[in-house]
Motif scaffolding. Sequence first.
Motif, PDB file in Angstrom:
ATOM      1  N   CYS A  61       0.630  -1.204   0.046  1.00  9.96           N
ATOM      2  CA  CYS A  61       0.061   0.118   0.102  1.00  9.96           C
ATOM      3  C   CYS A  61       0.959   1.185   0.025  1.00  9.96           C
ATOM      4  CB  CYS A  61      -0.847  -0.071   1.296  1.00  9.96           C
ATOM      5  SG  CYS A  61      -2.078  -1.199   1.202  1.00  9.96           S
ATOM      6  N   GLY A  62       1.968   1.280  -0.467  1.00 11.52           N
ATOM      7  CA  GLY A  62       3.155   2.245  -0.256  1.00 11.52           C
ATOM      8  C   GLY A  62       2.317   3.594  -1.124  1.00 11.52           C
ATOM      9  N   ALA A  63       1.936   3.443  -2.356  1.00 13.58           N
ATOM     10  CA  ALA A  63       1.484   4.396  -3.201  1.00 13.58           C
ATOM     11  C   ALA A  63       0.211   4.858  -2.648  1.00 13.58           C
ATOM     12  CB  ALA A  63       1.102   3.822  -4.689  1.00 13.58           C
ATOM     13  N   PHE A  64      -0.686   4.235  -2.232  1.00  9.64           N
ATOM     14  CA  PHE A  64      -1.979   4.593  -1.368  1.00  9.64           C
ATOM     15  C   PHE A  64      -1.535   5.544  -0.187  1.00  9.64           C
ATOM     16  CE2 PHE A  64      -4.405   4.138   2.485  1.00  9.64           C
ATOM     17  CZ  PHE A  64      -5.619   4.635   1.789  1.00  9.64           C
ATOM     18  N   GLY A  65      -0.377   5.073   0.605  1.00  8.03           N
ATOM     19  CA  GLY A  65      -0.062   5.606   1.590  1.00  8.03           C
ATOM     20  C   GLY A  65       0.473   7.261   1.277  1.00  8.03           C
ATOM     21  N   ARG A  66       1.239   7.142   0.316  1.00 10.66           N
ATOM     22  CA  ARG A  66       1.794   8.497  -0.067  1.00 10.66           C
ATOM     23  C   ARG A  66       0.631   9.758  -0.400  1.00 10.66           C
ATOM     24  NH1 ARG A  66       5.860   5.088  -1.733  1.00 10.66           N
ATOM     25  NH2 ARG A  66       5.107   4.935  -3.808  1.00 10.66           N
ATOM     26  N   ALA A  67      -0.358   8.989  -1.233  1.00 10.40           N
ATOM     27  CA  ALA A  67      -1.631   9.705  -1.729  1.00 10.40           C
ATOM     28  C   ALA A  67      -2.410  10.253  -0.546  1.00 10.40           C
ATOM     29  CB  ALA A  67      -2.442   8.882  -2.683  1.00 10.40           C
ATOM     30  N   ALA A  68      -2.429   9.136   0.524  1.00  6.56           N
ATOM     31  CA  ALA A  68      -3.451   9.539   1.661  1.00  6.56           C
ATOM     32  C   ALA A  68      -2.669  10.621   2.490  1.00  6.56           C
ATOM     33  CB  ALA A  68      -3.438   8.196   2.437  1.00  6.56           C
ATOM     34  N   LEU A  69      -1.264  10.781   2.643  1.00  5.27           N
ATOM     35  CA  LEU A  69      -0.414  11.738   3.324  1.00  5.27           C
ATOM     36  C   LEU A  69      -0.840  13.149   2.701  1.00  5.27           C
ATOM     37  CD1 LEU A  69       2.962  10.202   4.346  1.00  5.27           C
ATOM     38  CD2 LEU A  69       0.919  10.302   5.833  1.00  5.27           C
ATOM     39  N   GLU A  70      -0.700  13.195   1.267  1.00  5.24           N
ATOM     40  CA  GLU A  70      -1.097  14.394   0.727  1.00  5.24           C
ATOM     41  C   GLU A  70      -2.274  14.728   0.752  1.00  5.24           C
ATOM     42  OE1 GLU A  70       0.912  16.601  -1.105  1.00  5.24           O
ATOM     43  OE2 GLU A  70       2.677  15.141   0.009  1.00  5.24           O
ATOM     44  N   HIS A  71      -3.273  13.910   0.891  1.00  5.51           N
ATOM     45  CA  HIS A  71      -4.885  14.307   1.135  1.00  5.51           C
ATOM     46  C   HIS A  71      -4.770  14.830   2.465  1.00  5.51           C
ATOM     47  CE1 HIS A  71      -9.202  13.128   1.307  1.00  5.51           C
ATOM     48  NE2 HIS A  71      -9.014  14.300   0.857  1.00  5.51           N
ATOM     49  N   TYR A  72      -4.392  14.269   3.486  1.00 10.02           N
ATOM     50  CA  TYR A  72      -4.530  14.629   4.892  1.00 10.02           C
ATOM     51  C   TYR A  72      -3.947  15.996   5.260  1.00 10.02           C
ATOM     52  CZ  TYR A  72      -5.927   9.947   6.016  1.00 10.02           C
ATOM     53  OH  TYR A  72      -6.502   8.720   6.067  1.00 10.02           O
ATOM     54  N   ARG A  73      -2.886  16.344   4.391  1.00 10.38           N
ATOM     55  CA  ARG A  73      -1.896  17.638   4.542  1.00 10.38           C
ATOM     56  C   ARG A  73      -3.031  18.628   3.768  1.00 10.38           C
ATOM     57  NH1 ARG A  73       1.919  20.161   7.596  1.00 10.38           N
ATOM     58  NH2 ARG A  73       3.171  21.134   6.653  1.00 10.38           N
ATOM     59  N   SER A  74      -3.662  18.238   2.839  1.00  8.33           N
ATOM     60  CA  SER A  74      -4.432  19.109   2.007  1.00  8.33           C
ATOM     61  C   SER A  74      -5.486  19.588   2.972  1.00  8.33           C
ATOM     62  CB  SER A  74      -4.926  18.729   0.646  1.00  8.33           C
ATOM     63  OG  SER A  74      -5.724  17.853   0.805  1.00  8.33           O
ATOM     64  N   LEU A  75      -6.135  18.930   3.698  1.00 11.23           N
ATOM     65  CA  LEU A  75      -7.338  19.121   4.511  1.00 11.23           C
ATOM     66  C   LEU A  75      -6.883  19.760   5.732  1.00 11.23           C
ATOM     67  CD1 LEU A  75      -8.973  15.364   4.605  1.00 11.23           C
ATOM     68  CD2 LEU A  75      -9.800  17.627   3.464  1.00 11.23           C
ATOM     69  N   GLY A  76      -5.678  19.940   6.088  1.00  9.17           N
ATOM     70  CA  GLY A  76      -5.217  20.559   7.199  1.00  9.17           C
ATOM     71  C   GLY A  76      -5.292  19.653   8.536  1.00  9.17           C
ATOM     72  N   LEU A  77      -5.314  18.494   8.320  1.00 10.92           N
ATOM     73  CA  LEU A  77      -5.391  17.469   9.391  1.00 10.92           C
ATOM     74  C   LEU A  77      -4.297  17.565  10.133  1.00 10.92           C
ATOM     75  CD1 LEU A  77      -7.012  14.078   9.383  1.00 10.92           C
ATOM     76  CD2 LEU A  77      -4.574  14.260  10.205  1.00 10.92           C
ATOM     77  N   GLU A  78      -4.446  17.598  11.608  1.00 13.35           N
ATOM     78  CA  GLU A  78      -3.153  17.501  12.239  1.00 13.35           C
ATOM     79  C   GLU A  78      -3.282  16.485  13.413  1.00 13.35           C
ATOM     80  OE1 GLU A  78      -0.530  19.684  12.445  1.00 13.35           O
ATOM     81  OE2 GLU A  78      -1.176  20.778  10.605  1.00 13.35           O
ATOM     82  N   PRO A  79      -2.416  15.193  13.068  1.00 13.49           N
ATOM     83  CA  PRO A  79      -2.397  14.207  14.132  1.00 13.49           C
ATOM     84  C   PRO A  79      -1.610  14.664  15.483  1.00 13.49           C
ATOM     85  CG  PRO A  79      -0.903  13.683  12.344  1.00 13.49           C
ATOM     86  CD  PRO A  79      -1.874  14.968  12.078  1.00 13.49           C
ATOM     87  N   ASP A  80      -2.134  14.235  16.550  1.00 12.29           N
ATOM     88  CA  ASP A  80      -1.743  14.445  17.803  1.00 12.29           C
ATOM     89  C   ASP A  80      -0.407  13.441  17.792  1.00 12.29           C
ATOM     90  OD1 ASP A  80      -3.432  16.734  19.122  1.00 12.29           O
ATOM     91  OD2 ASP A  80      -4.881  15.137  18.235  1.00 12.29           O
ATOM     92  N   CYS A  81      -0.573  12.217  17.357  1.00 14.67           N
ATOM     93  CA  CYS A  81       0.494  11.179  17.305  1.00 14.67           C
ATOM     94  C   CYS A  81       0.443  10.384  16.268  1.00 14.67           C
ATOM     95  CB  CYS A  81      -0.127  10.251  18.665  1.00 14.67           C
ATOM     96  SG  CYS A  81       0.973   8.697  18.907  1.00 14.67           S
ATOM     97  N   ILE A  82       1.578  10.041  15.901  1.00 14.81           N
ATOM     98  CA  ILE A  82       2.006   9.041  14.670  1.00 14.81           C
ATOM     99  C   ILE A  82       2.566   7.845  15.326  1.00 14.81           C
ATOM    100  CG2 ILE A  82       3.077   8.742  12.432  1.00 14.81           C
ATOM    101  CD1 ILE A  82       3.452  11.815  12.529  1.00 14.81           C
ATOM    102  N   TYR A  83       2.001   6.712  15.080  1.00 16.89           N
ATOM    103  CA  TYR A  83       2.134   5.395  15.647  1.00 16.89           C
ATOM    104  C   TYR A  83       2.451   4.350  14.468  1.00 16.89           C
ATOM    105  CZ  TYR A  83       1.163   1.010  18.173  1.00 16.89           C
ATOM    106  OH  TYR A  83       1.392  -0.413  18.769  1.00 16.89           O
ATOM    107  N   THR A  84       3.827   4.066  14.432  1.00 18.45           N
ATOM    108  CA  THR A  84       4.188   3.253  13.623  1.00 18.45           C
ATOM    109  C   THR A  84       4.454   1.701  13.790  1.00 18.45           C
ATOM    110  OG1 THR A  84       6.784   3.481  13.360  1.00 18.45           O
ATOM    111  CG2 THR A  84       5.283   5.139  12.263  1.00 18.45           C
TER     112      THR A  84
END
Length: 279
Positions: A61-84
């Motif tokens: 899902c690498g390609a999907f993940g990169r597109a999702a990050l761009e979408h979240y960034r464009s929405l102004g979404l601000e995660p409080d935590c990133i858990y990998t």
Amino acid sequence: MFQPSEPKKVLCIHDLSGAGRCSLTVILPVLAVMGAQPIPLPTMLLSTHTGGLGDPARQDCGAFGRAALEHYRSLGLEPDCIYTGYLGSEDLVCLAAEAFRLWPGALKIVDPVMADGGRPYSGFGPGLIQAVGQLCRSADLILPNLTEARLLLGQDPALPEGSVSEQEALDLAGRLTGLAGRAVVTGLPMGKFVGCAGAGEEPFVVRHLHMDRSFPGTGDLFGAIVTGSLLRGNVLSAAADAAAGFVAQAIQHTPRDADTRCGVWFEPLLPRLAPMREM
């Protein structure tokens, strides 16, 4: 008492295994019941986990993940935590690193899922192990097991996993703070007990009676509860103690004749993780 507030957003960069109770199928309900808002970003889709259920169907899902990050960034979404968690290629490690770059103010928690039982998982060669180690250097907290801790420190992961003393556990966790600000080493054999050790604040050791059964997904269960507890404002030692205790309860709740490959029966215990609310 718990006061309702805007849920903390957790960007969860893990694999999604359909059957077997691990990774996102464990993490999402745990974080949700603890009062956080999990945002799943699957790194890979698998029909099952890889621990004894045959050869699963897989979808990167690498390609999907990169597109999702761009979408979240464009929405102004601000995660409080990133858990990998599980990042099965250097490209996926880069995906997690990009999320860290996009949201530098988020709490960054890395579970360096790459080894257990004295050896790396299939596909984790020196290059990928090094990449995961670099990601750990960007984290605020890392959650390796004993084998992963040895790999991160450049030690032989195949060293015998004999009983670890409390001081040895604290020393191991302390050395890992050279990579990340805080570290908790899990799955430490300590005689009749199994423990975890933390460093980066006040050093601590948490011990619970050793269970004679092993299940996939318990590390994900532990990590999710630690994450949810920290977002509630708990100190790391309290978060680790709560997580270890819940994992022990989940193992005890799972019937003796249950197929261990299918994980612990944690679902009926989820209400115990819910925050108390005022009437």
